[in-house]
Design a protein around this motif. Structure first.
Motif, PDB file in Angstrom:
ATOM      1  N   THR A  32      25.851 -53.682  -3.102  1.00  0.00           N
ATOM      2  CA  THR A  32      25.717 -55.090  -3.479  1.00  0.00           C
ATOM      3  C   THR A  32      27.083 -55.772  -3.492  1.00  0.00           C
ATOM      4  O   THR A  32      27.265 -56.854  -2.921  1.00  0.00           O
ATOM      5  CB  THR A  32      25.037 -55.228  -4.859  1.00  0.00           C
ATOM      6  N   MET A  70      19.978 -55.562  -1.956  1.00  0.00           N
ATOM      7  CA  MET A  70      20.785 -54.411  -1.549  1.00  0.00           C
ATOM      8  C   MET A  70      20.705 -53.277  -2.566  1.00  0.00           C
ATOM      9  O   MET A  70      20.901 -52.111  -2.223  1.00  0.00           O
ATOM     10  CB  MET A  70      22.245 -54.827  -1.327  1.00  0.00           C
ATOM     11  N   THR A 105      28.596 -56.290   0.002  1.00  0.00           N
ATOM     12  CA  THR A 105      28.026 -57.334   0.853  1.00  0.00           C
ATOM     13  C   THR A 105      28.105 -58.721   0.207  1.00  0.00           C
ATOM     14  O   THR A 105      28.313 -59.705   0.899  1.00  0.00           O
ATOM     15  CB  THR A 105      26.550 -57.017   1.185  1.00  0.00           C
TER      16      THR A 105
END
Ligand SMILES: *Cc1c(COP(=O)(O)O)cnc(C)c1O
Length: 467
Positions: free
Chosen positions: A358, A92, A361
Motif C-alpha cells: 500500500t 492493495m 503504491t
C-alpha cells in the motif's frame, strides 16, 4: 490430492469468481445493511447445514460463506460505518494478504524469509524515522495494539528488574506500578494481569476537563508510590484515546516518566498513523521522546486485521527481552535479526506485506491525503451537528466526534435509544461511550469511502432519531 490443490485451470476459475465477489462486495458497500440483525440460534441453525461427512463443492462453499458473512456481519467497510476504527481495507492490502497466504513465508527466522523480514524491518525503520527515532530503533509487527502494548510492559519490566528474566516475579522485591490515563485503553488491565504484576498495579491517572491526562496528578501519584516504596516501571501516554481521540500532553508526561526513571510508552494505536502527514504530525509532538510506540496498521492505516506494530528506540532491550536460541531453529545470519528473538510471537504470518504494497503504491502523499480527508469529514460532521443543536464534547484534531443532546446531557438511556434507532435503520453505525461520567454518542470517520453525503446521511438519521 485435488482437494488440497485443484488443477491450475480450476484454481484460475475459482480465483476469478472470488475476485468478482470481492469487487462486488466493494461496489455494494453503500447499499449493505450496515448492521444486520441475526440471532445466535438462527446462525447455529444455518451452520447445521454443514456436515464434514458430506463435503461441498468449492463454488457452493464459497457462496454459502459469502452469503452468511453478508447477512451476519457489521459491515465495517460501509462508508456509513462510523465505528471503532475498523477501516475499509485498501485494495492493495487485500492483495497483500492474499499473496502472504500463497507464499506463506515463515517469519520466525530471517534466513527462512529474508525478503519478508527485510520488508517488515524497512517499514519499522521508516515509521521509526517518522516518529523521530534514530537508527538504533527496532520493532515488530504484532497481532494488534494490545499485543504491542503488552510488548512495552515486557520491555519495561525487563529493564527495571534485570533478574526478572531468570527468576521471574520472585526477583521483584518491590511493587511495580504502571500509569495510564483514566481514558486509556482497557487492554492495560489484561496486560497487567497476565504479566503477573496484577490489575491492582495499574494507576488510572485522572484527566483534566479536556480529557487529557492530568500531569500534576500523574506526578503526585508517582511521588506517592515512590514514598510508599513502590517502583514506577511504565508510564503510558495515549495519543488518540479510543473514546474521544484525546492526545495526552506527550512531552510533559515524558518528563514525569524520566524523572522517575520509568519506561515511557506512547499508545498511538489508531492516531499514530498521523506521523505520515506533515500537517497532522505536529499534533503528536513529543512522541519522539517515547521509549516505545504502538501503532495499529489495522486502524487508521486502513489495513485488514490483524496488523499492529511495536516500535522502540531500544533495540538491545528488545533483544534482551525476547532472547532465545534453539538447536532446531536455523542459525542466525550475520547483521540480521531473527524475528522470533525480537518479538512476542514465534511462527508468524507475513503481516507487513499489505502495508508495504500500500505504501509503495500510494506513497506517503497518498496516505496523508487520506488522513487529512478524514479529518475534514470530521470537521464537517462537527459543523453539521452543531448546526442541528448537538453539543460536541471532545476537542481533537483527529476524526472522532463525541456529542450529546444539550437538553439531556446526563440521560444515558435517552442517548442509547438514539444510537439504537440509528443502528436499527441499517443505514449507519455509531456507538455510545462515556466521557468523564457523561454519556456521549461517538462517530469516527475511518473509511476512505466516507464522503460529505455520508456525513449528511448520518446527521439526518440522528435528527430523525431524536424526534
Ligand atoms: C484499539 C486500541 C488498542 C487495542 O488495539 P487492538 O488492535 O484492538 O489490539 C489499544 N490502544 C488504543 C488507544 C486503541 O485505540
Amino acid at each position: 490430492m485435488t482437494w488440497l490443490e485443484p488443477s491450475s485451470d480450476e484454481q484460475r476459475r475459482t480465483l476469478a469468481r472470488v475476485s468478482e465477489l470481492v469487487v462486488s462486495h466493494a461496489e455494494a458497500a453503500r447499499s449493505l445493511t450496515v448492521a444486520p440483525s441475526i440471532t445466535a440460534d438462527e446462525l447455529r441453525a444455518r451452520l447445521d447445514q454443514v456436515d464434514p461427512e458430506q463435503p461441498w463443492s468449492a463454488d457452493e462453499a464459497i457462496d454459502w460463506c459469502v452469503d452468511l458473512l453478508t447477512e451476519a456481519t457489521v459491515h465495517t467497510t460501509s462508508p456509513t460505518y462510523f465505528g471503532l476504527f475498523n477501516p475499509t481495507p485498501t485494495f492493495m492490502a487485500i492483495i497483500g494478504d492474499l499473496l502472504a497466504a500463497a507464499f506463506n513465508p515463515q517469519l520466525a527466522v530471517w534466513s527462512h524469509a529474508p525478503a519478508a523480514a527485510e520488508m517488515e524491518m524497512w517499514l519499522v525503520r521508516y515509521l521509526a524515522r517518522r516518529i523521530g527515532f534514530d537508527d538504533r530503533s527496532a520493532g515488530s509487527f504484532t497481532s494488534g495494539g494490545a499485543e504491542a502494548n503488552a510488548t512495552a510492559l515486557h520491555l519495561a519490566l525487563t529493564r527495571a528488574f534485570p533478574a526478572l528474566s531468570e527468576e521471574g516475579l520472585r526477583a521483584v522485591d518491590i511493587d511495580p506500578v504502571v500509569y495510564a490515563s483514566a481514558e486509556s485503553h482497557h487492554a492495560w488491565l489484561k496486560i497487567a494481569h497476565v504479566c503477573g504484576i496484577g490489575r491492582g498495579a495499574l494507576r488510572f491517572v485522572p484527566v483534566e476537563d479536556d480529557l487529557q491526562m492530568s500531569v500534576p496528578a500523574l506526578r503526585e501519584m508517582l511521588d506517592r508510590d515512590r514514598r510508599r516504596g513502590r517502583r514506577p516501571v511504565l508510564v503510558v501516554a495515549t495519543a488518540g484515546t479510543t473514546s474521544a481521540g484525546i492526545i495526552d500532553p506527550l512531552a510533559e508526561v515524558a518528563g514525569a516518566a524520566r524523572d522517575h526513571e520509568a519506561f515511557f510508552h506512547v499508545d498511538a494505536a489508531w492516531a499514530g498513523a498521523a506521523v505520515l502527514s506533515d500537517r497532522l504530525r505536529t499534533h503528536l509532538d513529543g512522541i519522539d521522546q517515547a521509549d516505545s510506540v504502538t501503532i495499529d496498521a489495522h486502524k487508521w492505516l486502513s489495513m485488514p486485521m490483524g496488523a499492529g506494530m511495536f516500535i522502540t528506540r531500544h533495540r538491545d532491550l528488545l533483544l534482551e527481552t525476547y532472547r532465545v536460541s534453539t538447536t532446531y531453529m536455523p542459525s542466525p545470519v550475520d547483521a540480521t535479526i531473527d524475528p522470533y528473538t525480537s518479538s512476542n510471537q514465534w511462527s508468524r504470518r507475513f503481516i507487513g506485506l499489505k502495508l508495504f504494497l500500500t505504501l509503495m503504491t500510494a506513497g506517503r502523499s497518498g496516505y496523508s491525503d487520506q488522513l487529512e480527508h478524514d479529518t475534514r469529514m470530521a470537521d464537517l460532521l462537527r459543523h453539521a451537528l452543531t448546526a442541528d443543536r448537538w453539543q460536541i464534547l471532545n476537542r481533537t484534531p483527529f476524526p472522532t466526534v463525541c456529542f450529546s443532546d444539550p437538553d439531556k446531557p446526563d440521560d444515558a438511556d435517552y442517548h442509547q435509544r438514539i444510537v439504537d434507532r440509528v443502528v436499527a435503520s441499517g443505514r449507519a453505525w455509531i456507538s455510545i461511550t462515556n466521557l468523564a461520567g457523561r454519556p456521549a454518542i461517538r462517530a469516527c470517520i475511518t473509511s476512505h469511502r466516507t464522503t460529505a453525503d455520508d456525513i449528511e446521511t448520518l446527521v439526518r438519521l440522528l435528527h430523525d432519531a431524536r424526534r
